[in-house]
Design an enzyme around this catalytic site. Structure first.
Site, mmCIF file in Angstrom:
data_model
loop_
_atom_site.group_PDB
_atom_site.id
_atom_site.type_symbol
_atom_site.label_atom_id
_atom_site.label_comp_id
_atom_site.label_asym_id
_atom_site.label_seq_id
_atom_site.Cartn_x
_atom_site.Cartn_y
_atom_site.Cartn_z
ATOM 1 C CG ASP A 171 -35.528 29.915 32.664
ATOM 2 O OD1 ASP A 171 -34.723 29.645 31.765
ATOM 3 O OD2 ASP A 171 -35.212 30.511 33.718
ATOM 4 C CG HIS A 200 -25.487 42.542 16.186
ATOM 5 N ND1 HIS A 200 -26.282 43.633 16.446
ATOM 6 C CD2 HIS A 200 -25.577 41.725 17.276
ATOM 7 C CE1 HIS A 200 -26.842 43.489 17.636
ATOM 8 N NE2 HIS A 200 -26.435 42.341 18.159
#
Length: 955
Positions: A6, A555
């Protein structure tokens, strides 16, 4: 082994997944500082560059004025001491007078020196016509140019003051309205000298030359990278004729392929486009027709494609924002063609001329390079004003080989293959080499360079410890690779989101609604939608908000088909509307009339452009695969660069499935979704462990997991729809919906939680000495009685007859006496610069400091982010923490917990970290009577070891 990373601009979370054991075996975090100023996000080196440039400029000006004074003494028969040093505003009146009347010798000297000192904006070497983004200075120049057409600068400025008696004749702070260019001031100086010659003065031409003498700008042709295919050939300018075609043909072909996909005429081997009558268009003729039409205008709009391709007026062209957006721009290239149309230039000469213009800003050097082209000075200046910035990755030679295939409609990758172009084979290494060692990968962005450097450091340490990985997955935070302006915009949006969330919490309280993340999101969407349902346009009342099943967050583009879980893909709707919509887009689910109502609602109410596009899209079915791919994979420039660099130079272990895709750039949207459905719903950004958590999730990403997750979301969305929930078997529900968590990823949660508790965060030590030598404010010695004593101790610094406060304190040296008490000698940037190592330790609340003589023993030096073990008198054992800074007045240090996690501290830790500030720094730890004060070593992977004594480092 699969490594997960990350990567952020100040952090690198990492994790190692053992694919054989099917578990994550290690994770950690590396923290480092961003090489930029926190306030304005400018690079740290910029301040040094500006100050160095200022010193050079002042030195050059001093030298220039001395030369002119010598000549003036000769030409005007003046003595050196006669020429006044102060050049005040009255010189403008003298300048205006000198354009018409005879000046006294001393007056003339003042005028010439005034102009030589205040020459104006350097438009002689730098263009002012082409850059619209330099702000106030260039806009003032542009405005003044129109008013200065028939006037000299001094006359123009004096007229402005006549209109306003309080008007300044020179610029003030943040006020550039009186900006004059060097060309304008030079014209006035020449006019004054010529006029004064009429009165009998014999003034040397050399004065004007010296007054406006500038250092010739050097060519940077040697800094241009080499072609990725022909490594001995230089890259081509973006504005070279063949490069212009290459860029345009690539864009045109890619857009035509997108249209072909919408027409369902695309497969991996072939694509076609038909007009509204169903006729298949000739690819080569179509591409050339678009290019020819685009070349006729400076800016070619996307909507023009519809007419050229003969598409139906209702056909929705694929676009970023709307069809009125710019598709191709040829303004600079058209300007080049217009200026060179009278010259006898073939394409090779055009390429050579543009490369010379792109790599030379100095006019004299440029003239030498293009001498044979017979370009007059005016045309050359106009060409330089076009400012040809930027290069493509290919040489002219490579582009010429690729162009014929691009013209036939092949995409870039296919065209390279058909042209027989292959990148030179790279030598694989066990460890990743520095980015700077490969010129074709050179990056000038200091933030990206620091980020990559730390990623490389961690990666190589992991390889040394665990061996070569078979795969590397990584995610870049959105800030990486973005400029300061873009990152400021991100911060602005985040701050606005924080305000919206706080406002939503208040509304929840007022309504008696429980404050949860779902309810906060409902309130935010409710307010954004002006309290209307996005699909039915029905008013959403507060009673509906309070009813548990009346409303749902939907959504817009189904998550299982888009992997888009962003705020821009969510709307608040009535539950029955969501059930009717199901796993479809609004266009697919509703009637034509209802969809038109939704479109009108979005046009009037929704300000978020991405959300508007999602609500009104008609062709998502054709875009679905590409949309999912973009949300699953990071395709940003920096992500692609890192992916290619790692792929090219790391010698990977083989994958067990036999595939050769060793590097995967994962999108933040996918990481966020996986993390949530693995049971880590809330990401705690108050400490640094979330970087390790994300790295663990990233390490687990693979095609099989993504496929399972997609199916899980599909079933979950169906289950939410009441009319469909009855058809689902109990087995499917149990498998995918246990506690609303993703069962295929849930099994790793305990594994991850246990590892996170063991993480020791590694921080990069700031041992490099940079920064100002002293504070800018210089005070008079008369105003401080003991100033000389403080200067002798090094508390303050003697600067130009006054004194100033110290700059940064990069290091402290720690000593002990025979009783075991600790003392610290502060070492400032000025000490490093003067190469005089101080040897006096500060004493709390005393003006006299102690000399560290033979009665004191040196222990170690500390720089910012050095790891130390600290034990105060009331503590049971030492605690490892990072050194942050030192306060001389109290002889106390500032510390930071390794992970900045201050919840659930034990009693021993609470004794040390009693009152950390908002950034996690604990100040006020007196060092003299500490039971334990030891320096420790931490590796990039967070492995702690004892520090081996080293003698005090001198300068």
């Amino acid at each position: 082994m699969i490594f997960g990373f990350d990567i952020g601009i100040a952090s690198c979370g990492w994790a190692v997944f053992d694919d054989v054991k099917d578990e994550i075996i290690s994770t950690g975090v590396r923290i480092f500082e961003v090489p930029e100023n926190k306030k304005d996000k400018s690079p740290l080196a910029m301040t040094r560059r500006i100050e160095k440039s200022s010193r050079k400029r002042l030195k050059a000006r001093k030298s220039r004025l001395l030369e002119i004074k010598k000549l003036l003494c000769q030409d005007l028969s003046l003595e050196k001491n006669e020429i006044a040093q102060s050049l005040i505003n009255t010189q403008f009146e003298l300048r205006a007078k000198g354009l018409k009347e005879k000046l006294e010798p001393l007056e003339l000297a003042k005028v010439i020196l005034h102009i030589a000192k205040h020459r104006g904006y350097d438009d002689i070497r730098y263009s002012v016509n082409n850059d619209k983004d330099k702000g106030k200075v260039l806009s003032a120049i542009s405005k003044n140019e129109n008013e200065l057409k028939n006037k000299m600068p001094s006359v123009f400025l004096l007229e402005k003051r006549e209109q306003n008696a309080h008007a300044r004749l020179r610029n003030g702070k943040d006020n550039y309205t009186n900006t004059i260019t060097q060309s304008q001031n030079k014209t006035e100086l020449e006019a004054i000298i010529n006029k004064q010659r009429e009165f009998g003065y014999k003034i040397s031409d050399e004065i004007t030359e010296i007054a406006f003498k500038n250092k010739e700008l050097q060519s940077f042709a040697d800094k241009v990278g080499n072609c990725i295919f022909y490594t001995n050939e230089k890259r081509a300018s973006k504005f070279a004729p063949c490069a212009v075609k290459f860029i345009a043909f690539s864009k045109i072909t890619n857009k035509l392929i997108q249209i072909s996909k919408l027409q369902n005429l695309y497969n991996d081997e072939k694509w076609d486009i038909t007009d509204k009558n169903g006729e298949i268009l000739d690819k080569s003729k179509t591409i050339n027709a678009i290019f020819a039409q685009a070349l006729k205008v400076n800016s070619f709009k996307l909507k023009k494609l519809r007419d050229i391709l003969g598409l139906d007026e209702n056909f929705a062209l694929p676009c970023k924002q709307n069809e009125d957006e710019e598709f191709l721009s040829f303004s600079k290239y058209r300007g080049f063609l217009n200026l060179t149309k009278e010259l006898d230039l073939n394409e090779d000469k055009e390429n050579a001329l543009i490369f010379a213009l792109a790599t030379n800003k100095g006019e004299n050097l440029l003239k030498e390079q293009i001498l044979k082209l017979n370009i007059d000075d005016k045309t050359l200046r106009n060409l330089m004003d076009l400012d040809f910035k930027g290069f493509v990755n290919l040489s002219i030679k490579a582009i010429k080989q690729i162009l014929p295939f691009l013209e036939q409609g092949y995409d870039y990758t296919s065209a390279c293959e058909l042209a027989g172009l292959k990148k030179p084979s790279q030598e694989k290494n066990k460890l990743l080499p520095p980015l700077s060692s490969k010129k074709e990968y050179a990056i000038t962005n200091p933030v990206v360079n620091r980020t990559f450097s730390q990623f490389r450091l961690v990666l190589n340490e992991l390889i040394k410890k665990y061996g070569s990985p078979s795969k590397i997955n990584f995610e870049l935070t959105r800030e990486v690779g973005k400029n300061a302006t873009t990152r400021k915009e991100y911060e602005k949006k985040e701050n606005q989101n924080a305000k919206d969330i706080e406002n939503a919490k208040k509304i929840c309280q007022d309504l008696g609604l429980k404050i949860t993340s779902t309810n906060i999101l409902k309130i935010r969407l409710w307010k954004e939608q002006k309290e209307f349902c996005a699909y039915s346009n029905e008013k959403i009342t507060t009673a509906m908000l309070l009813a548990p099943n009346a409303l749902e967050i939907d959504h817009i583009l189904p998550y299982s088909r888009s992997f888009d879980d962003s705020y821009s893909n969510k709307v608040l709707v009535l539950s029955e509307e969501n059930q009717l919509k199901g796993d479809k887009t609004p266009f697919e689910a509703f009637s034509k009339e209802k969809f038109e109502n939704i479109r009108n609602f979005a046009q009037k109410i929704i300000k978020n452009h991405k959300k508007y596009k999602n609500l009104t899209t008609k062709n998502f079915q054709n875009r679905q695969a590409g949309f999912m791919a973009r949300n699953l994979n990071d395709t940003s420039y920096v992500a692609v660069l890192i992916k290619n660099f790692v792929s090219d130079f790391i010698d990977f272990a083989p994958l067990k499935d036999g595939k050769k895709k060793h590097v995967l750039s994962v999108s933040g949207a996918l990481t966020s979704a996986f993390r949530y459905y693995m049971g880590f719903a809330k990401k705690d950004r108050s400490n640094d462990l979330h970087h390790a958590l994300d790295a663990c999730v990233i390490a687990l990403c693979n095609d099989a997991l993504i496929q399972k997750f997609s199916e899980f979301k599909r079933v979950y969305e169906l289950e939410k729809s009441r009319q469909n929930s009855k058809i689902l078997s109990k087995a499917i529900k149990d498998d995918y919906l246990t506690n609303k968590e993703f069962s295929a990823g849930k099994k790793y949660r305990t594994n991850i939680q246990e590892l996170l508790e063991k993480v020791f965060v590694s921080r990069k030590v700031r041992a490099k000495v940079t920064g100002a030598l002293h504070e800018q404010t210089i005070r008079s010695l008369k105003n401080k009685a003991n100033a000389q004593d403080d200067i002798a101790l090094g508390k303050q610094r003697a600067i130009r007859g006054g004194y100033a406060d110290n700059g940064e304190m990069p290091r402290i040296d720690i000593f002990t006496d025979k009783e075991g008490n600790f003392y610290a000698v502060p070492i400032y940037t000025m000490d490093f610069a003067s190469k005089k190592l101080p040897n006096k330790a500060s004493v709390a609340n005393k003006s006299e400091w102690l000399e560290m003589d033979e009665n004191y023993e040196f222990k170690f030096s500390l720089y910012k982010n050095d790891l130390v073990a600290i034990q105060k008198a009331k503590m049971s054992e030492p605690v490892l923490c990072y050194y942050v800074g030192f306060t001389t007045s109290t002889t106390s240090i500032k510390l930071k917990k390794h992970d900045r996690k201050y919840e659930n501290l034990n009693d021993n830790e609470k004794e040390l970290f009693s009152s950390p500030d908002s950034s996690g720094i604990q100040a006020g730890i007196g060092i003299k009577t500490l039971k334990v004060f030891k320096k420790m070593i931490v590796s990039p992977l967070g492995e702690v070891s004892e520090f081996n004594f080293k003698p005090k480092k001198s300068f």
